[in-house]
Design an enzyme around this catalytic site. Structure first.
Site, mmCIF file in Angstrom:
data_model
loop_
_atom_site.group_PDB
_atom_site.id
_atom_site.type_symbol
_atom_site.label_atom_id
_atom_site.label_comp_id
_atom_site.label_asym_id
_atom_site.label_seq_id
_atom_site.Cartn_x
_atom_site.Cartn_y
_atom_site.Cartn_z
ATOM 1 N N ASP A 108 -0.775 -10.010 6.493
ATOM 2 C CA ASP A 108 -1.008 -9.178 5.323
ATOM 3 C C ASP A 108 -1.259 -10.027 4.077
ATOM 4 O O ASP A 108 -0.623 -11.060 3.859
ATOM 5 C CB ASP A 108 0.230 -8.296 5.094
ATOM 6 C CG ASP A 108 0.042 -7.294 3.974
ATOM 7 O OD1 ASP A 108 -0.868 -6.468 4.075
ATOM 8 O OD2 ASP A 108 0.808 -7.347 2.994
ATOM 9 N N GLU B 85 -5.819 -10.526 6.351
ATOM 10 C CA GLU B 85 -6.386 -9.507 5.476
ATOM 11 C C GLU B 85 -6.717 -10.155 4.131
ATOM 12 O O GLU B 85 -5.836 -10.373 3.309
ATOM 13 C CB GLU B 85 -5.397 -8.352 5.271
ATOM 14 C CG GLU B 85 -5.937 -7.271 4.363
ATOM 15 C CD GLU B 85 -4.879 -6.670 3.431
ATOM 16 O OE1 GLU B 85 -5.165 -5.624 2.834
ATOM 17 O OE2 GLU B 85 -3.799 -7.257 3.281
#
Length: 491
Positions: free
Chosen positions: A232, A262
Site C-alpha cells: 500500500d 500501489e
C-alpha cells in the site's frame, strides 16, 4: 495457465467475519474461471476494530487473535478463519496475496510529549511554526496482546509526522526525532514532499523500526505462507526501504515472493518507471494510467480514439512489471480517487487486460460478484450505489484461461474498432478478439494458416452464425456495437 489475480474485497465488503468464509467457499468457482491468485484485504487489527477496512493498522501481529479495539475478530474474520481460507486456496493451486500497510499506524494506546513543527499541508517543506512541544497518541504498547510474537513498543521516535496534537488545531505536525532531519526523500515532489499521508507516519529511517518490520515480514509469512504481497501507498514511502524489505523477506523465506506496489499517479507513467528503476525492478506496479484511460474512454464513448488506449501507460512502457486493472477499491464510486469505468465499457476494458499478452490482470470483486452499498457523497448526502456484475465477465475469464496464448498480432487501424489475434501454442488453441466503442463492425484479420478452412464461433455468444477461415488463414470477424466478441475454433 495464464496468471490472473482477483481483488476479493472492496471498501464496503461485508463484515461480521463473513469475508474469509466467502473466499474459502468460492475456491472451486475461482479455479474454474482461471483465477490463480487472491488479493486479500489487510488482515491485521485496525484502529477501527471490527469496522476497520484495514488501512488504519494498529497491531500488525493481531490477525484476529486478540481482544483489542473492542473485538477479537477483524471485520473479515478470526485468525483461524483466515488461516483455513488461505490453506484451502493454496491446496487448490491458488496463490495468496496479502496487503501490506507499512506507511502508517493508527489508534495509539498512550499519549506522549515531544517536539514538532507544524507544516503547510499543501507544501510540507514549508514550516508554519517554530519547533514546539505537542502531545499525541504515538505510544503503541498493545495491552491486549502483551509481548506475544514481539516485544517491540512504538514511540514518537518511530514516526516522522502526525495529524493530531492535543489541544492544537487540525494539521500536519512534523516530528523532531533522532533518525533524520525533515521528511524522507520521495520520487515525486507533489505537495513539496508527499512522505506524510495520514495518521502516525512511520519513519523507516529508524534502524530499530526497519529491523522490526523485517522480523514481522518473516513472522507473517510463517503464519500463512503467503505467495505475494500488495504494498500500500508506495508513493509515500522510500523506495530504498522497500528494496531492502523485499530482499530480506525473500532471503528469509527462501521464496521469490511476488510483489506489486500501489503508486497511484494517473497520466504520470514516468514516475512509475522511476520508482521501478530506483527499486531495481524488485516489484511490479499497478498501471494507474491505463485505468485512467479506461475511465476517460468510458465517458467519451465513440469520441474516444481506441488506438490511444495504451498510450503513456506502464503496460506499454514496461509490460513485465505492469499489473493491469479496470477498477479497484480506491476508484469505486464515493471514494477519494473516484474514477470508475462506466458499465458499458467494462467488457471492453476487461478484454484489453485479460486477452492480450502484456500485463498481469487483476479483476475487481464487484465486477465478478456485484456490490450494493450506501455512503456519503461529497456534499454529505447519503447515496446508494449498485455495482452490477460485468456482462460476460465469466466468458472473458474462461477465454483467458483457455485461449489467450501464443503470438499476438494487432489490428489497430480503426479509431473505433480494435482487433487482435492470439495464434495459440502447443497446448492451446488461439482466439480472435474484436471490440468496438461505436458501431457494429466486421474486422478482417489473419488468425494463421494453421486454422485454414476451420470454423470459428463467438465464445461470448452474441452471434449464432459461424465463420470459416480462408485458405490463407484470414477471417472476417464481427463485433456488436459498443461491445466485444471473442472468436475461437469450433474444434
Amino acid at each position: 495457465m495464464n496468471p490472473t489475480m482477483i481483488q476479493f474485497f472492496h471498501w464496503y465488503s461485508d463484515g461480521n467475519s463473513q469475508l474469509y468464509d466467502q473466499i474459502k467457499n468460492s475456491t472451486s468457482y475461482l479455479k474454474e474461471l482461471g483465477i490463480s491468485a487472491v488479493w486479500f484485504p489487510p488482515a491485521y487489527k485496525g484502529a477501527g476494530g471490527g469496522y476497520s477496512v484495514g488501512y488504519d493498522p494498529y497491531d500488525l501481529y493481531d490477525l484476529g487473535e486478540f481482544d483489542q479495539k473492542g473485538t477479537v475478530a477483524t471485520k473479515y474474520g478470526t485468525k483461524e478463519q483466515y488461516l483455513n481460507c488461505c490453506k484451502t486456496l493454496q491446496e487448490n493451486g491458488i496463490s495468496v496475496i496479502v496487503d501490506i500497510v507499512l506507511n502508517h499506524k493508527a489508534g495509539g494506546d498512550e499519549k506522549e510529549k515531544f517536539h514538532a513543527v507544524k507544516v503547510n499541508p499543501e507544501n510540507r517543506q514549508e514550516n508554519l511554526s517554530e519547533p514546539f512541544e505537542i502531545e499525541s497518541y504515538t505510544q503503541f504498547t498493545f495491552p491486549g496482546r502483551g509481548e506475544k510474537y514481539s516485544n517491540f513498543k512504538w514511540t514518537f521516535q518511530c514516526f516522522s509526522g502526525v495529524d493530531f496534537a492535543e489541544g492544537q488545531e487540525e494539521g500536519i505536525y512534523q516530528i523532531i526525532n533522532d533518525h533524520g532531519e525533515g521528511w524522507e526523500e520521495m520520487i515525486s515532489d507533489e505537495k513539496g514532499n508527499y512522505d506524510y499521508l495520514m495518521y502516525n507516519n512511520i519513519d523507516q529511517r529508524n534502524p530499530f523500526v526497519r529491523e522490526e518490520l523485517n522480523n514481522w515480514g518473516k513472522w507473517y509469512h510463517d503464519q500463512i505462507h503467503f505467495d505475494g504481497v500488495r504494498i500500500d501507498a508506495v508513493k509515500h514511502q522510500s523506495p530504498e526501504f522497500y528494496k531492502e524489505w523485499l530482499y530480506t523477506l525473500r532471503a528469509n523465506t527462501g521464496k521469490n515472493i511476488f510483489a506489486v506496489g500501489e503508486y497511484w499517479a494517473p497520466g504520470e507513467v514516468h514516475l512509475l518507471e522511476e520508482y521501478i528503476a530506483t527499486t531495481e525492478g524488485s516489484m511490479s506496479l499497478f498501471d494507474s494510467s491505463l485505468q485512467q484511460n479506461f475511465h476517460v474512454a468510458s465517458l467519451a464513448g465513440a469520441e474516444y480514439d481506441l488506438r490511444e488506449i495504451f498510450d503513456e501507460t506502464l503496460t506499454q512502457a514496461n509490460p513485465l512489471l505492469s499489473v493491469t486493472l479496470v477498477d479497484n477499491h480506491d476508484t469505486q464510486p464515493l471514494q477519494e480517487l473516484e474514477a470508475p469505468v462506466e458499465k458499458w465499457f467494462k467488457p471492453l476494458a476487461y478484454a484489453l487486460i485479460l486477452l492480450r499478452k502484456d500485463g498481469y490482470p487483476c479483476v475487481f470483486y464487484p465486477d465478478l460478484f456485484g456490490a450494493h452499498y450506501t455512503d456519503k457523497d461529497k456534499e454529505g448526502n447519503d447515496q446508494e450505489i449498485f455495482l452490477d456484475k460485468v456482462e460476460k465477465i465469466e466468458e472473458l475469464l474462461k477465454a483467458r484461461k483457455l485461449f489467450a496464448y501464443g503470438d499476438q498480432r494487432d489490428y489497430f487501424e480503426d479509431a473505433n474498432c480494435l482487433g487482435w489475434v492470439r495464434e495459440g501454442d502447443s497446448g492451446h488453441h488461439g482466439c480472435a478478439v474484436v471490440l468496438s466503442n461505436k458501431d457494429a463492425y466486421n474486422k478482417p484479420m489473419e488468425i494463421g494458416a494453421q486454422y485454414a478452412e476451420q470454423t470459428f464461433y463467438d465464445f461470448m455468444g452474441w452471434f449464432a452464425d459461424k465463420i470459416t477461415i480462408d485458405e490463407n488463414g484470414w477471417g472476417n470477424f464481427p463485433v456488436p456495437a459498443g461491445n466485444v466478441s471473442v472468436w475461437i475454433p469450433e474444434a
